[in-house]
Design a protein around this motif. Sequence first.
Motif, short mmCIF file in Angstrom:
data_model
loop_
_atom_site.label_atom_id
_atom_site.label_comp_id
_atom_site.label_asym_id
_atom_site.label_seq_id
_atom_site.Cartn_x
_atom_site.Cartn_y
_atom_site.Cartn_z
N ARG A 23 0.95 -0.80 0.60
CA ARG A 23 0.02 -0.30 0.11
C ARG A 23 1.04 1.06 -0.07
O ARG A 23 0.55 2.41 -0.54
CB ARG A 23 -1.09 -0.23 0.81
N TYR A 43 2.55 5.27 -2.25
CA TYR A 43 2.37 6.54 -2.64
C TYR A 43 3.77 7.22 -3.03
O TYR A 43 4.76 6.54 -1.86
CB TYR A 43 2.09 6.84 -1.28
N GLN A 78 6.29 11.84 -2.22
CA GLN A 78 5.56 13.11 -1.39
C GLN A 78 5.97 13.13 -0.59
O GLN A 78 7.51 13.14 -0.49
CB GLN A 78 4.44 10.65 -1.15
N GLN A 118 -0.82 13.43 7.62
CA GLN A 118 -1.40 13.27 6.14
C GLN A 118 -0.26 12.94 4.80
O GLN A 118 1.14 13.75 5.21
CB GLN A 118 -1.89 14.69 5.38
N GLU A 176 1.49 14.27 1.33
CA GLU A 176 1.08 15.38 0.59
C GLU A 176 2.25 15.03 -1.22
O GLU A 176 3.00 15.04 -0.67
CB GLU A 176 1.52 16.90 1.63
N ARG A 193 -1.81 16.00 -6.96
CA ARG A 193 -3.31 15.08 -6.35
C ARG A 193 -3.15 15.55 -4.27
O ARG A 193 -2.65 16.02 -3.80
CB ARG A 193 -1.86 13.90 -6.08
N PRO A 241 -4.53 15.51 -0.56
CA PRO A 241 -3.41 14.96 0.10
C PRO A 241 -4.38 14.02 0.66
O PRO A 241 -5.70 13.81 0.46
CB PRO A 241 -3.62 15.93 1.59
N VAL A 242 -3.70 13.27 1.55
CA VAL A 242 -3.65 11.10 2.16
C VAL A 242 -4.05 11.26 2.99
O VAL A 242 -3.29 11.39 3.96
CB VAL A 242 -3.49 10.59 1.11
N VAL A 254 -4.19 9.92 7.08
CA VAL A 254 -3.33 8.62 7.85
C VAL A 254 -3.28 9.15 8.88
O VAL A 254 -3.02 10.26 9.72
CB VAL A 254 -1.70 8.65 6.80
N VAL A 304 -5.75 4.61 7.20
CA VAL A 304 -5.86 5.54 5.01
C VAL A 304 -7.20 5.37 4.57
O VAL A 304 -7.52 4.72 4.36
CB VAL A 304 -4.45 4.36 4.44
N LEU A 305 -7.02 6.58 3.83
CA LEU A 305 -7.58 7.15 3.37
C LEU A 305 -9.68 6.27 4.33
O LEU A 305 -10.60 5.38 3.36
CB LEU A 305 -8.27 6.71 2.06
#
Length: 236
Positions: free
Chosen positions: A118, A122, A125, A147, A149, A154, A156-157, A159, A177-178
């Motif tokens: 997973r 990413y 970043q 997060q 970045e 894109r 930010p994800v 976490v 995550v997400l």
Amino acid sequence: MTWQLWQTPSPARRSSIIGLFVLVSLAFVAMPAYAARDEQAETFVNDIASEAIEILGREGFTPQALETKFRALFVGNMDVPRIGVFALGQYARTPTAEQKAEYLTLVEEFIVKVYASRLSDYTDQQFAVLSSQPKGNRGKEVIVSSQIEFTTGRAPVPVEWWLLRTDDGFKVFDVKVLGIWMAQEQRSTFISVIRNNGGNFSALLEHIETQIAQANQDRDVELTEADSAVATETIQ
């Protein structure tokens, strides 16, 4: 003129005063108590994430090399035994001693492959710790929000890290995550496998072995494709 310093309030006025007092009291109770951020917990998370980003940023790493690096990173900083027991839910007492030992070995391998897979999605970043707050009132657990970045624009994800405070420092118990807690996701899957097989714990061991084998197969495919790409570039 005679002034009355105190006059017994009427029943209606007395009810109003009592009501106002209750409302004020409830307002104070409802006010959130903002705990100070846990700098040690945030530093712990930042160190793990920074090392993971450094690993992902190194060029020339094969999938096996990435797994080796992530194994050292994850196993050293995660409470794998507790995660393994948690993932069994009501079936935690089902396995024999031999089955439990095999299960924990497989879970460690499984966690390494899942997280490595997973995180490898990413690339390019940066990582930012946003905040932290205690979980529960015993002072043993902390949630750190962060997060990932991206320099590509894109979004930010987010976490979140669920940490356990131990005598040896912090340990990661779960990562969100997400919007998905990974250990809780596996808990749901593992319980379903055991339940659907009539409580047979061996079925779960076979399931995890299959997942690990599939991950290895996917890794080998990536290696083959990478080797083919290099060979093509060399010919050209």
